[in-house]
Write a protein that holds these residues in place. Structure first.
Motif, PDB file in Angstrom:
ATOM      1  N   HIS A   1      35.689 -81.223 -23.245  1.00 57.48           N
ATOM      2  CA  HIS A   1      36.409 -81.902 -24.327  1.00 57.48           C
ATOM      3  C   HIS A   1      37.789 -82.355 -23.839  1.00 57.48           C
ATOM      4  N   ARG A   2      38.478 -81.495 -23.110  1.00 58.14           N
ATOM      5  CA  ARG A   2      39.800 -81.842 -22.575  1.00 58.14           C
ATOM      6  C   ARG A   2      39.700 -83.073 -21.684  1.00 58.14           C
ATOM      7  N   LYS A   3      38.709 -83.095 -20.793  1.00 55.68           N
ATOM      8  CA  LYS A   3      38.520 -84.223 -19.884  1.00 55.68           C
ATOM      9  C   LYS A   3      38.274 -85.516 -20.661  1.00 55.68           C
ATOM     10  N   GLN A   4      37.483 -85.433 -21.728  1.00 58.99           N
ATOM     11  CA  GLN A   4      37.200 -86.614 -22.541  1.00 58.99           C
ATOM     12  C   GLN A   4      38.464 -87.138 -23.207  1.00 58.99           C
ATOM     13  N   VAL A   5      39.248 -86.233 -23.757  1.00 54.87           N
ATOM     14  CA  VAL A   5      40.481 -86.634 -24.431  1.00 54.87           C
ATOM     15  C   VAL A   5      41.451 -87.259 -23.433  1.00 54.87           C
ATOM     16  N   VAL A   6      41.618 -86.616 -22.288  1.00 57.41           N
ATOM     17  CA  VAL A   6      42.533 -87.122 -21.268  1.00 57.41           C
ATOM     18  C   VAL A   6      42.079 -88.481 -20.758  1.00 57.41           C
ATOM     19  N   SER A   7      40.778 -88.675 -20.614  1.00 62.10           N
ATOM     20  CA  SER A   7      40.287 -89.957 -20.102  1.00 62.10           C
ATOM     21  C   SER A   7      40.584 -91.099 -21.078  1.00 62.10           C
ATOM     22  N   ARG A   8      40.696 -90.784 -22.359  1.00 58.58           N
ATOM     23  CA  ARG A   8      41.032 -91.824 -23.349  1.00 58.58           C
ATOM     24  C   ARG A   8      42.480 -92.286 -23.223  1.00 58.58           C
ATOM     25  N   LEU A   9      43.273 -91.533 -22.497  1.00 58.50           N
ATOM     26  CA  LEU A   9      44.682 -91.892 -22.317  1.00 58.50           C
ATOM     27  C   LEU A   9      44.915 -92.786 -21.098  1.00 58.50           C
ATOM     28  N   LYS A  10      43.865 -93.077 -20.350  1.00 57.26           N
ATOM     29  CA  LYS A  10      44.007 -93.885 -19.135  1.00 57.26           C
ATOM     30  C   LYS A  10      44.704 -95.226 -19.362  1.00 57.26           C
ATOM     31  N   PRO A  11      44.406 -95.948 -20.453  1.00 62.28           N
ATOM     32  CA  PRO A  11      45.119 -97.221 -20.632  1.00 62.28           C
ATOM     33  C   PRO A  11      46.642 -97.059 -20.683  1.00 62.28           C
ATOM     34  N   MET A  12      47.116 -96.001 -21.308  1.00 66.96           N
ATOM     35  CA  MET A  12      48.560 -95.785 -21.378  1.00 66.96           C
ATOM     36  C   MET A  12      49.127 -95.362 -20.021  1.00 66.96           C
ATOM     37  N   VAL A  13      48.493 -94.405 -19.378  1.00 65.64           N
ATOM     38  CA  VAL A  13      49.066 -93.886 -18.130  1.00 65.64           C
ATOM     39  C   VAL A  13      48.975 -94.894 -16.994  1.00 65.64           C
ATOM     40  N   ASN A  14      48.047 -95.832 -17.085  1.00 70.12           N
ATOM     41  CA  ASN A  14      47.901 -96.828 -16.031  1.00 70.12           C
ATOM     42  C   ASN A  14      48.635 -98.128 -16.333  1.00 70.12           C
ATOM     43  N   SER A  15      49.272 -98.200 -17.478  1.00 69.27           N
ATOM     44  CA  SER A  15      50.135 -99.340 -17.804  1.00 69.27           C
ATOM     45  C   SER A  15      51.549 -98.969 -17.362  1.00 69.27           C
TER      46      SER A  15
ATOM     47  N   LYS B   1      54.683 -80.785 -18.238  1.00 65.31           N
ATOM     48  CA  LYS B   1      53.219 -80.877 -18.158  1.00 65.31           C
ATOM     49  C   LYS B   1      52.768 -82.278 -18.590  1.00 65.31           C
ATOM     50  N   LEU B   2      53.417 -82.815 -19.613  1.00 63.74           N
ATOM     51  CA  LEU B   2      53.088 -84.169 -20.065  1.00 63.74           C
ATOM     52  C   LEU B   2      53.395 -85.209 -18.992  1.00 63.74           C
ATOM     53  N   LYS B   3      54.414 -84.948 -18.187  1.00 64.72           N
ATOM     54  CA  LYS B   3      54.749 -85.878 -17.105  1.00 64.72           C
ATOM     55  C   LYS B   3      53.658 -85.899 -16.032  1.00 64.72           C
ATOM     56  N   GLN B   4      52.786 -84.898 -16.018  1.00 67.30           N
ATOM     57  CA  GLN B   4      51.689 -84.838 -15.051  1.00 67.30           C
ATOM     58  C   GLN B   4      50.401 -85.463 -15.599  1.00 67.30           C
ATOM     59  N   LEU B   5      50.496 -86.004 -16.803  1.00 66.38           N
ATOM     60  CA  LEU B   5      49.320 -86.536 -17.476  1.00 66.38           C
ATOM     61  C   LEU B   5      48.642 -87.654 -16.679  1.00 66.38           C
ATOM     62  N   ARG B   6      49.407 -88.495 -16.046  1.00 63.36           N
ATOM     63  CA  ARG B   6      48.821 -89.593 -15.262  1.00 63.36           C
ATOM     64  C   ARG B   6      47.928 -89.035 -14.154  1.00 63.36           C
ATOM     65  N   ASP B   7      48.430 -88.057 -13.427  1.00 60.70           N
ATOM     66  CA  ASP B   7      47.645 -87.449 -12.355  1.00 60.70           C
ATOM     67  C   ASP B   7      46.380 -86.802 -12.899  1.00 60.70           C
ATOM     68  N   GLU B   8      46.505 -86.089 -14.024  1.00 60.38           N
ATOM     69  CA  GLU B   8      45.342 -85.450 -14.602  1.00 60.38           C
ATOM     70  C   GLU B   8      44.327 -86.481 -15.084  1.00 60.38           C
ATOM     71  N   SER B   9      44.816 -87.542 -15.695  1.00 57.57           N
ATOM     72  CA  SER B   9      43.932 -88.574 -16.216  1.00 57.57           C
ATOM     73  C   SER B   9      43.175 -89.293 -15.107  1.00 57.57           C
ATOM     74  N   ASN B  10      43.863 -89.507 -13.997  1.00 54.98           N
ATOM     75  CA  ASN B  10      43.238 -90.224 -12.878  1.00 54.98           C
ATOM     76  C   ASN B  10      42.539 -89.294 -11.896  1.00 54.98           C
ATOM     77  N   GLY B  11      42.426 -88.025 -12.251  1.00 50.35           N
ATOM     78  CA  GLY B  11      41.641 -87.090 -11.466  1.00 50.35           C
ATOM     79  C   GLY B  11      42.306 -86.557 -10.234  1.00 50.35           C
ATOM     80  N   SER B  12      43.625 -86.688 -10.140  1.00 50.37           N
ATOM     81  CA  SER B  12      44.326 -86.161  -8.957  1.00 50.37           C
ATOM     82  C   SER B  12      44.595 -84.687  -9.118  1.00 50.37           C
TER      83      SER B  12
END
Length: 75
Positions: A7-21, A64-75
């Motif tokens: 569930h966490r992975k699914q939620v984080v993946s939905r944030l990709k548009p924001m973290v990659n903009s 932890k929120l500042k690491q969201l991009r890395d988590e979202s992109n699988g790093s």
């Protein structure tokens, strides 16, 4: 336990548009930096250790929120 992870992975993946903009991500990080600085100021002015501990917890969560991009992109 695995369902929570999935569930966490699914939620984080939905944030990709924001973290990659780049503009959105930079604005979000700037906002987090402001909030972290406010917590540091609160810690400096705190008269009780309980307030210091709360501020430290807030800073930890904000970082932890500042690491969201890395988590979202699988790093």
């Amino acid at each position: 336990e695995m369902d929570k992870y999935k569930h966490r992975k699914q939620v984080v993946s939905r944030l990709k548009p924001m973290v990659n903009s780049k503009p959105q991500w930079e604005a979000f990080n700037n906002y987090l930096d402001i909030l972290i600085e406010e917590q540091h100021t609160s810690m400096e002015q705190a008269e009780h250790s309980t307030i210091v501990y709360r501020c430290q917890g807030s800073v930890l969560a904000l970082r932890k929120l500042k690491q969201l991009r890395d988590e979202s992109n699988g790093s």
